[in-house]
Design a protein around this motif. Structure first.
Motif, PDB file in Angstrom:
ATOM      1  N   SER A  16       0.845  -1.191   0.000  1.00  0.00           N
ATOM      2  CA  SER A  16       0.000   0.000   0.000  1.00  0.00           C
ATOM      3  C   SER A  16       0.881   1.243   0.000  1.00  0.00           C
ATOM      4  CB  SER A  16      -0.910   0.023   1.231  1.00  0.00           C
ATOM      5  OG  SER A  16      -1.788  -1.077   1.204  1.00  0.00           O
ATOM      6  N   VAL A  17       0.600   2.153  -0.932  1.00  0.00           N
ATOM      7  CA  VAL A  17       1.391   3.372  -1.059  1.00  0.00           C
ATOM      8  C   VAL A  17       0.451   4.568  -1.102  1.00  0.00           C
ATOM      9  CG1 VAL A  17       3.025   4.654  -2.506  1.00  0.00           C
ATOM     10  CG2 VAL A  17       3.212   2.169  -2.325  1.00  0.00           C
ATOM     11  N   THR A  18       0.810   5.612  -0.367  1.00  0.00           N
ATOM     12  CA  THR A  18       0.136   6.901  -0.432  1.00  0.00           C
ATOM     13  C   THR A  18       1.208   7.949  -0.667  1.00  0.00           C
ATOM     14  OG1 THR A  18      -1.509   6.169   1.169  1.00  0.00           O
ATOM     15  CG2 THR A  18      -1.336   8.532   0.812  1.00  0.00           C
ATOM     16  N   THR A  19       0.996   8.818  -1.662  1.00  0.00           N
ATOM     17  CA  THR A  19       1.945   9.896  -1.916  1.00  0.00           C
ATOM     18  C   THR A  19       1.234  11.045  -2.619  1.00  0.00           C
ATOM     19  OG1 THR A  19       4.025  10.549  -2.949  1.00  0.00           O
ATOM     20  CG2 THR A  19       2.718   8.921  -4.127  1.00  0.00           C
ATOM     21  N   ASN A  20       1.710  12.252  -2.377  1.00  0.00           N
ATOM     22  CA  ASN A  20       1.197  13.400  -3.113  1.00  0.00           C
ATOM     23  C   ASN A  20       2.189  13.815  -4.207  1.00  0.00           C
ATOM     24  OD1 ASN A  20       3.240  14.514  -1.636  1.00  0.00           O
ATOM     25  ND2 ASN A  20       2.012  16.151  -0.730  1.00  0.00           N
ATOM     26  N   ALA A 103       1.602   6.643 -12.237  1.00  0.00           N
ATOM     27  CA  ALA A 103       2.084   7.877 -12.866  1.00  0.00           C
ATOM     28  C   ALA A 103       1.373   9.113 -12.326  1.00  0.00           C
ATOM     29  CB  ALA A 103       1.906   7.794 -14.377  1.00  0.00           C
ATOM     30  N   VAL A 104       0.466   8.913 -11.366  1.00  0.00           N
ATOM     31  CA  VAL A 104      -0.294  10.022 -10.797  1.00  0.00           C
ATOM     32  C   VAL A 104      -0.247   9.938  -9.270  1.00  0.00           C
ATOM     33  CG1 VAL A 104      -1.832  10.156 -12.792  1.00  0.00           C
ATOM     34  CG2 VAL A 104      -2.446   8.703 -10.875  1.00  0.00           C
ATOM     35  N   PRO A 105      -0.510  11.068  -8.571  1.00  0.00           N
ATOM     36  CA  PRO A 105      -0.545  11.021  -7.110  1.00  0.00           C
ATOM     37  C   PRO A 105      -1.603  10.032  -6.617  1.00  0.00           C
ATOM     38  CG  PRO A 105      -0.687  13.290  -7.911  1.00  0.00           C
ATOM     39  CD  PRO A 105      -0.813  12.395  -9.102  1.00  0.00           C
ATOM     40  N   SER A 109      -6.284   8.224   0.215  1.00  0.00           N
ATOM     41  CA  SER A 109      -6.327   6.784   0.487  1.00  0.00           C
ATOM     42  C   SER A 109      -5.179   6.091  -0.224  1.00  0.00           C
ATOM     43  CB  SER A 109      -7.649   6.183  -0.012  1.00  0.00           C
ATOM     44  OG  SER A 109      -8.736   6.752   0.672  1.00  0.00           O
ATOM     45  N   ALA A 110      -4.686   5.041   0.363  1.00  0.00           N
ATOM     46  CA  ALA A 110      -3.562   4.302  -0.213  1.00  0.00           C
ATOM     47  C   ALA A 110      -4.005   3.517  -1.440  1.00  0.00           C
ATOM     48  CB  ALA A 110      -2.968   3.348   0.816  1.00  0.00           C
ATOM     49  N   GLN A 111      -3.082   3.350  -2.364  1.00  0.00           N
ATOM     50  CA  GLN A 111      -3.281   2.444  -3.488  1.00  0.00           C
ATOM     51  C   GLN A 111      -2.608   1.133  -3.105  1.00  0.00           C
ATOM     52  OE1 GLN A 111      -1.035   2.972  -7.260  1.00  0.00           O
ATOM     53  NE2 GLN A 111      -3.079   3.069  -8.188  1.00  0.00           N
ATOM     54  N   GLY A 132      15.715 -16.041   3.447  1.00  0.00           N
ATOM     55  CA  GLY A 132      16.211 -15.049   2.499  1.00  0.00           C
ATOM     56  C   GLY A 132      15.497 -13.739   2.750  1.00  0.00           C
ATOM     57  N   THR A 133      15.951 -12.698   2.086  1.00  0.00           N
ATOM     58  CA  THR A 133      15.371 -11.368   2.263  1.00  0.00           C
ATOM     59  C   THR A 133      15.039 -10.764   0.915  1.00  0.00           C
ATOM     60  OG1 THR A 133      16.659 -11.022   4.284  1.00  0.00           O
ATOM     61  CG2 THR A 133      15.777  -9.060   3.204  1.00  0.00           C
ATOM     62  N   ALA A 134      13.808 -10.292   0.788  1.00  0.00           N
ATOM     63  CA  ALA A 134      13.394  -9.513  -0.380  1.00  0.00           C
ATOM     64  C   ALA A 134      13.277  -8.064   0.079  1.00  0.00           C
ATOM     65  CB  ALA A 134      12.066 -10.005  -0.922  1.00  0.00           C
ATOM     66  N   ILE A 135      13.812  -7.151  -0.711  1.00  0.00           N
ATOM     67  CA  ILE A 135      13.802  -5.729  -0.346  1.00  0.00           C
ATOM     68  C   ILE A 135      12.848  -4.992  -1.284  1.00  0.00           C
ATOM     69  CG2 ILE A 135      15.203  -3.643  -0.141  1.00  0.00           C
ATOM     70  CD1 ILE A 135      17.621  -5.604   0.276  1.00  0.00           C
ATOM     71  N   LEU A 136      11.840  -4.357  -0.701  1.00  0.00           N
ATOM     72  CA  LEU A 136      10.879  -3.549  -1.446  1.00  0.00           C
ATOM     73  C   LEU A 136      11.116  -2.089  -1.091  1.00  0.00           C
ATOM     74  CD1 LEU A 136       7.692  -5.676  -0.701  1.00  0.00           C
ATOM     75  CD2 LEU A 136       9.061  -5.721  -2.759  1.00  0.00           C
ATOM     76  N   VAL A 137      11.215  -1.221  -2.091  1.00  0.00           N
ATOM     77  CA  VAL A 137      11.440   0.198  -1.858  1.00  0.00           C
ATOM     78  C   VAL A 137      10.422   1.005  -2.668  1.00  0.00           C
ATOM     79  CG1 VAL A 137      13.076   2.122  -2.111  1.00  0.00           C
ATOM     80  CG2 VAL A 137      13.914  -0.144  -1.463  1.00  0.00           C
ATOM     81  N   ALA A 138       9.678   1.881  -1.992  1.00  0.00           N
ATOM     82  CA  ALA A 138       8.740   2.783  -2.666  1.00  0.00           C
ATOM     83  C   ALA A 138       9.409   4.143  -2.802  1.00  0.00           C
ATOM     84  CB  ALA A 138       7.443   2.896  -1.874  1.00  0.00           C
ATOM     85  N   THR A 139       9.448   4.678  -4.022  1.00  0.00           N
ATOM     86  CA  THR A 139      10.098   5.957  -4.298  1.00  0.00           C
ATOM     87  C   THR A 139       9.103   6.893  -4.978  1.00  0.00           C
ATOM     88  OG1 THR A 139      12.190   4.797  -4.607  1.00  0.00           O
ATOM     89  CG2 THR A 139      12.070   7.052  -5.434  1.00  0.00           C
ATOM     90  N   PRO A 140       8.871   8.098  -4.423  1.00  0.00           N
ATOM     91  CA  PRO A 140       7.992   9.046  -5.086  1.00  0.00           C
ATOM     92  C   PRO A 140       8.646   9.577  -6.367  1.00  0.00           C
ATOM     93  CG  PRO A 140       9.011  10.056  -3.169  1.00  0.00           C
ATOM     94  CD  PRO A 140       9.426   8.619  -3.177  1.00  0.00           C
ATOM     95  N   THR A 141       7.811   9.946  -7.330  1.00  0.00           N
ATOM     96  CA  THR A 141       8.305  10.501  -8.594  1.00  0.00           C
ATOM     97  C   THR A 141       7.783  11.930  -8.695  1.00  0.00           C
ATOM     98  OG1 THR A 141       8.175   8.292  -9.558  1.00  0.00           O
ATOM     99  CG2 THR A 141       8.457  10.137 -11.078  1.00  0.00           C
ATOM    100  N   TYR A 142       8.697  12.897  -8.580  1.00  0.00           N
ATOM    101  CA  TYR A 142       8.312  14.313  -8.616  1.00  0.00           C
ATOM    102  C   TYR A 142       8.456  14.906  -9.982  1.00  0.00           C
ATOM    103  CZ  TYR A 142       8.237  13.957  -3.593  1.00  0.00           C
ATOM    104  OH  TYR A 142       7.947  13.579  -2.314  1.00  0.00           O
TER     105      TYR A 142
END
Length: 142
Positions: A16-20, A103-105, A109-111, A132-142
């Motif tokens: 779940s990701v929320t970003t403006n 591609a949009v904010p 509410s989270a997506q 093992g370890t899986a690494i998930l990274v959420a990065t905003p796109t400005y």
């Protein structure tokens, strides 16, 4: 869970990701190490499908312990990755790969989108407590 020869185990993460951020976000996935799952000297190999060309799941057919006798892979339900549609899987790797995007904010509410994980062994895979370890990274796109 417990892996039984010839039976693929499937699990999932709901991300779940929320970003403006004006241009949305990207979530990447990578394995912390290769092979992705290990127990002492034994391992499960990355599944044979790749990020560029994921494939329909196939059972491991290796004939020597820890050499293609166990597979670990992932998929996504994100429709932005059309190569993963229709139940296609890729082997985990240590290079970060985009697996969920918008591609949009998104907000307030989270997506939420799902990443699937799959593991399977054949009768030659040594028993053990594989980790093992899986690494998930959420990065905003400005």
């Amino acid at each position: 869970g417990t892996l039984v020869s010839g039976t693929a185990n499937i699990g999932a993460h709901d991300v779940s990701v929320t970003t403006n951020a004006l241009n949305g976000y990207t979530v990447t996935v990578k394995a912390a190490a290769t092979p992705p799952l290990v127990d002492a000297a034994n391992n499960l190999d990355p599944f044979t499908g790749t990020y560029a060309t994921p494939t329909t799941w196939s059972a491991p057919a290796g004939t020597a312990a820890s050499v293609n006798t166990g597979f670990f892979g992932y998929t996504t339900e994100d429709t932005g990755f059309s190569v993963f549609q229709t139940n296609k899987w890729a082997g985990s790797e240590t290079t970060a790969r985009a697996i969920i995007t918008s591609a949009v904010p998104v907000g307030p509410s989270a997506q939420t989108k799902r990443i699937g994980w799959r593991a399977e062994v054949n009768t030659l895979q040594p028993p053990g407590a594989y980790t093992g370890t899986a690494i998930l990274v959420a990065t905003p796109t400005y």
